[in-house]
Design a protein around this motif. Sequence first.
Motif: not given
Length: 357
Positions: A109-119
């Motif tokens: 699930d690349i949107l939003p990107n993984l960095a945003c999802q972890i944050a």
Amino acid sequence: MEQKNVYIAKIKSIFPQTYDAVYFADKVYPSKRYGERTNTLATRLASTFGVDNRPSVLDFDVYPEIKLKNENDHPKMWGTTIVNELTQEIDKDEIGMFCLSYNASYHTDILPNLACQIAINSGLEDLDATEELPYYGCAAGVYSLNQAVRYCQAFDRPAIVFVFDQCTIKMKQLDPDDKDFNKILVSNLLFNDGGIGLLVVPERLKDKFDHPVMKVNDIYKYHTPGHLIKMTDGKFIMDSQLKNVVPKLVSEKLIKPILERNDLEIEDIDEWSIHQGGTKVIKQFSRDDHLGLDEEKLTPSIEQFHKYGNTSASSCLYVLERFFNSKQADTTATGSKGLLVGFGAGYYLAALFYEWS
């Protein structure tokens, strides 16, 4: 302008379940699917590579279907766990940047990107920036670390770097008639899964940590296009000339330049964290026409390879963690120097020069 001091204050790694190397090979290339010949070849190779453990997120009960054995091994869960472990001494609201890098991931699930999802998932609610660097090869973690260091120096706020790879989900099913059969088999038996996080802090937060920390003195990067490591039609291919070409390139274009610009000699570096591309690759750095490193300096990287194999972008950082953990109770650590060296496909190369403080 004077460069502000920045430190690596914590390092934490994370791994999935580990398997005996021969057991792993037998599960990936079972006789009933590939025949006795391929199964025997795979298990024999697995026993000769010197990799003791194979960390993998795969559920072998349903393989070759690609499924996580444990839902907590999803990259978003790994990243959340790492953030929580790195923010025990400082408040999450202090963190200003989250940097992520990887080459292979179960995440889709690349949107939003993984960095945003972890944050979002870990409660990093006051970030100035998130950055995601996929597909930068085995040096990716050092590239992300460079971004975190530059941010920390510019804005006087700490940053978190999370580097992971889940290489075993990319294992290509083998066709014995494929011209790349042997190359694919070797890569499938070398690459494993794991992640690691680093907390980068400015000078003002250094005293929050009651143990020695790593002062970041310099990060140097080099890139030149190269094709000996590549993906072709979904197959990961490593050319047999890799061990002859890349270590020499790394020695001449990365390590010697960072030593020269910091007025250092080989002998000045006490700790070497070299990417675990394999024992043959690591040992190339002992050649006199490369670096001439003695066996003792290469041992930590070789031992880490024996322990977990090649985990791609996170590999060299595990050796750094080993040095970090060994210094936590060492009051004499101050002043010793180390070099972190990452290199891989692309070719992307990067090195970190640090000093214990």
